[in-house]
Scaffold this active site. Structure first.
Site, PDB file in Angstrom:
ATOM      1  N   GLU A   1       2.811  24.019  34.068  1.00  0.00           N
ATOM      2  CA  GLU A   1       1.590  23.235  34.305  1.00  0.00           C
ATOM      3  C   GLU A   1       1.205  22.404  33.081  1.00  0.00           C
ATOM      4  OE1 GLU A   1      -1.496  25.832  35.793  1.00  0.00           O
ATOM      5  OE2 GLU A   1      -0.652  25.742  37.816  1.00  0.00           O
TER       6      GLU A   1
ATOM      7  N   GLU B   1       3.406  27.851  43.200  1.00  0.00           N
ATOM      8  CA  GLU B   1       2.422  28.925  43.035  1.00  0.00           C
ATOM      9  C   GLU B   1       1.356  28.806  44.106  1.00  0.00           C
ATOM     10  OE1 GLU B   1       0.440  29.185  39.280  1.00  0.00           O
ATOM     11  OE2 GLU B   1       2.262  28.905  38.135  1.00  0.00           O
TER      12      GLU B   1
HETATM   13  C1  GLA Z   1      -1.856  28.655  37.106  1.00  0.00           C
HETATM   14  C2  GLA Z   1      -0.808  29.175  36.125  1.00  0.00           C
HETATM   15  C3  GLA Z   1      -0.496  30.618  36.315  1.00  0.00           C
HETATM   16  C4  GLA Z   1      -1.753  31.402  36.579  1.00  0.00           C
HETATM   17  C5  GLA Z   1      -2.470  30.829  37.764  1.00  0.00           C
HETATM   18  C6  GLA Z   1      -3.713  31.586  38.141  1.00  0.00           C
HETATM   19  O1  GLA Z   1      -1.347  28.179  38.272  1.00  0.00           O
HETATM   20  O2  GLA Z   1       0.388  28.441  36.173  1.00  0.00           O
HETATM   21  O3  GLA Z   1       0.134  31.080  35.147  1.00  0.00           O
HETATM   22  O4  GLA Z   1      -2.578  31.359  35.452  1.00  0.00           O
HETATM   23  O5  GLA Z   1      -2.860  29.519  37.456  1.00  0.00           O
HETATM   24  O6  GLA Z   1      -4.328  31.051  39.287  1.00  0.00           O
END
Ligand code: GLA
Length: 653
Positions: free
Chosen positions: A147, A302
């Protein structure tokens, strides 16, 4: 096709658990039908325990365990969270805010995108990983960093200032060209050399708008440069595809540019189970991801099985919500369903974030739901690798987003909300939408919607005009084509060459204001009504419009624009609409109907239930009923019921 699709699994952080748990993980992964695990996302401190001291033994062991049972590895490069020792020895890696605050160690992502030291250490780590696992048969993909820009998207340090100057020099060549582009004759802002230029740090009043925009562009590019550095290292030692996880409609990064630098797009999104509009926001993100990749399959990297930990109050996902947003991702082009995270943590800031294996273990609602989803996804294997057809495009632009969020504007307009309002209206009509980059070829679309595209290039103007000349209906909204790409007012006045396309001229803006400052006003903007063939409620905006060669479909009823056009339609080769306000509620639906009728776009299904989501992918019609009511749906001559909270998947030609 993405290797080993469909992916079903999630972020797996074995370093947070004693080894006796690992065997249980493998057992449960097999039980749940896991096919891929993302490993190593936050492992730097465990892989490089001190400067130059690497420990891969634990990673070797877990990769072998996964491989032994046929589970693929999406291997992260572990560069998202530098170890404490690195920041202590080299504080120059730390990011600095616009107010001059240096962000410290103890959470994650504490690095400046422009730090040469961070880059050197990150590169060495990636080289080691690629040398060791570049040809490992378990590695199905590489996952750079994590991210990018999530917590720190812009850094204002001295080192970032140097990098910003180099970026500007590359772009403008001479300081005279920069002065011209930035309009520095204003407020005595003229620069004598690049050395005088700084990031837009805290300052007394409005920063130079072009400086701000260039800093936004630079900041997106600085992170992209880090990704490219990792890509180069990986490419030299591995043939596995490379991705990095995007975050939907994420303002700091121009994902049109980023998407050119990944082998497949992937995305993280956490719709809020307590917010009924969030399934539509989720659909919008899925369609954006597909569009970023030029229509190719992408990966939902995710999602949560149930609650997150970072909202004020974190609602759980019902079984139905989890299933429907999962199927929605697949229907809109994802080649899998990945989650954050495999086993719910029992320590750290994310211990209240759901996982595929909850604190309660396997005999739980969540784990049973995960098993069912894994089985259902396996049954959709035929859909993997296939594309989704859309006849409608919404033009989406990061420059306009960045320009509109600047403080010195006619009104504070929320670009994301404006785009979403159009997306939502079309979603509720059961029509599939692509997003398009300004200037991209729009042939193939029957309807092109251009919401608040404040910043335009000649190419962007031409692409929409060409689409219209080729037969597409177009709809342009207020605050479009106002500025050129250095934020000067467009040649020929507001709307530039679109004045001819639309048959209108815009004379003066008249946003509705509360008596107080906008930012202290009640939520939303004041509403008004517009009158005429398309009458109803509109909010926020009016303007003085002259219809030079267009039919007036509605007029403003209030303020200096009263009696003047609010909605117009020019019937040229194909219709070209101008919408000079923000329609609300039923009016938005009526406009969407009119545009779709003009464009000859027919909804995929007929139903009275607006929350019935319909998408076709790979010969399957996905019908997802997000409503609390059962829905009656007509598909051609067939009529069927989809119960509240249920899905139906039909084979279609
Ligand atoms: C992001 C991060 C993860 C985690 C999630 C929690 O997507 O990439 O590592 O912290 O948020 O929602």
């Amino acid at each position: 096709m993405i290797p080993r699709a469909p992916w079903f699994g999630g972020d797996y952080n074995p370093e947070q658990w004693p080894r006796e748990v690992w065997d249980d993980d493998i057992r449960l992964m097999q039980k749940a039908g896991v096919t891929v695990a993302t490993v190593g996302v936050f492992s730097w401190a465990h892989l490089e325990t001190a400067d130059g001291e690497f420990d891969f033994e634990w990673l070797d062991a877990i990769i072998e365990k996964l491989h032994a049972v046929g589970i693929g590895v999406d291997l992260a490069t572990a560069t998202a969270s530098p170890p404490p020792w690195l920041a202590l020895a080299h504080p120059d890696i730390l990011p600095v805010t616009a107010d001059g605050v240096t962000l410290g160690v103890g959470s994650r992502q504490h690095y400046s995108p422009s730090s040469a030291t961070y880059r050197r250490y990150a590169k060495r780590l990636v080289e080691k990983l690629v040398a060791r696992y570049g040809h490992h048969p378990a590695v199905v993909a590489w996952h750079t960093n994590n991210e990018y820009g999530c917590h720190v998207s812009r850094c204002y340090s001295d080192e970032s200032a140097v990098a910003f100057r180099a970026w500007l020099q590359e772009k403008y060549g001479t300081i005279a060209a920069l002065n011209d582009a930035w309009g520095t004759a204003f407020w005595s802002q003229r620069y004598g050399s690049f050395d005088e230029v700084l990031p837009p740090r805290a300052m007394p009043s409005f920063p130079n708008p072009t400086q701000l925009l260039d800093f936004d562009r630079f900041s997106s590019d600085a992170l992209l440069d880090l990704h490219r550095m990792e890509v180069e290292v990986i490419r030299a030692g591995s043939n596995a595809p490379i991705t990095t996880n995007f975050m939907g409609l994420f303002e700091p990064l121009d994902y049109w540019k980023w998407a050119e630098q990944v082998d497949f797009v992937s995305d993280d999104f956490y719709p809020d189970p307590a917010d009924e509009s969030s399934v539509i926001v989720a659909a919008m993100h899925r369609d954006l991801m597909r569009s970023l990749g030029g229509g190719k399959p992408w990966m939902l990297m995710e999602q949560a099985t149930s609650a997150v930990n970072w909202r004020t109050r974190n609602a759980p996902k019902s079984d139905s919500q989890y299933r429907l947003v999962s199927l929605q991702s697949v229907a809109r082009g994802s080649d899998g369903l990945m989650h954050f995270q495999w086993r719910q943590s029992n320590r750290g800031a994310e211990k209240f974030h759901s996982g595929m294996v909850p604190h309660g273990g396997e005999n739980t609602r969540v784990f049973r739901r995960v098993e069912a989803m894994g089985a259902e996804l396996a049954g959709l294997a035929d859909v993997m690798g296939t594309e989704v057809e859309a006849k409608v495009a919404i033009v989406l632009d990061w420059d306009s987003w960045w320009a509109l969020r600047q403080a010195a504007n006619p009104a504070q307009l929320d670009y994301r909300r404006t785009v979403f309002a159009w997306y939502r209206a079309l979603w509720e009509k059961h029509v599939t939408v692509d997003f398009a980059r300004p200037g991209a070829d729009l042939s193939g679309y029957d309807l092109v919607v251009v919401p608040t595209l404040q910043v335009v290039t000649d190419a962007a103007l031409a692409a929409v005009a060409e689409a219209n000349a080729a037969g597409a209906t177009v709809a342009v909204t207020y605050q479009s084509a106002i500025l050129n790409d250095t934020l000067g007012v467009v040649d020929g006045g507001y709307l530039g060459s679109w004045q001819d396309l639309l048959g209108v001229r815009v004379e003066e803006f008249a946003p509705y204001a509360f008596p107080d400052q906008f930012e202290n006003a009640p939520a939303g903007a004041p509403t008004t009504t517009i009158a005429g063939e398309l009458s109803g409620t509109a909010s926020g905006w009016s303007e003085i419009v002259h219809a030079t060669d267009a039919e007036v479909k509605a007029t403003f009823t209030e303020g200096i624009a009263a009696g003047g056009p609010a909605i117009t339609r020019r019937s040229g080769e194909a219709p070209a609409w101008y919408i000079a306000t923000q329609p609300e509620g039923e009016l938005m639906g009526a406009i969407a109907d009119a545009l779709l009728a003009d464009a000859g776009v027919t909804p995929l299904v007929a139903t009275d239930e607006p929350r019935l989501e319909a998408v076709v992918r790979g010969g399957k019609l996905f019908l997802l009923n997000h409503s609390d009511e059962d829905a009656t749906v007509s598909v051609g001559s067939t009529e069927l019921q989809v119960a509240a909270g249920e899905a139906a998947i039909l084979s279609v030609d």
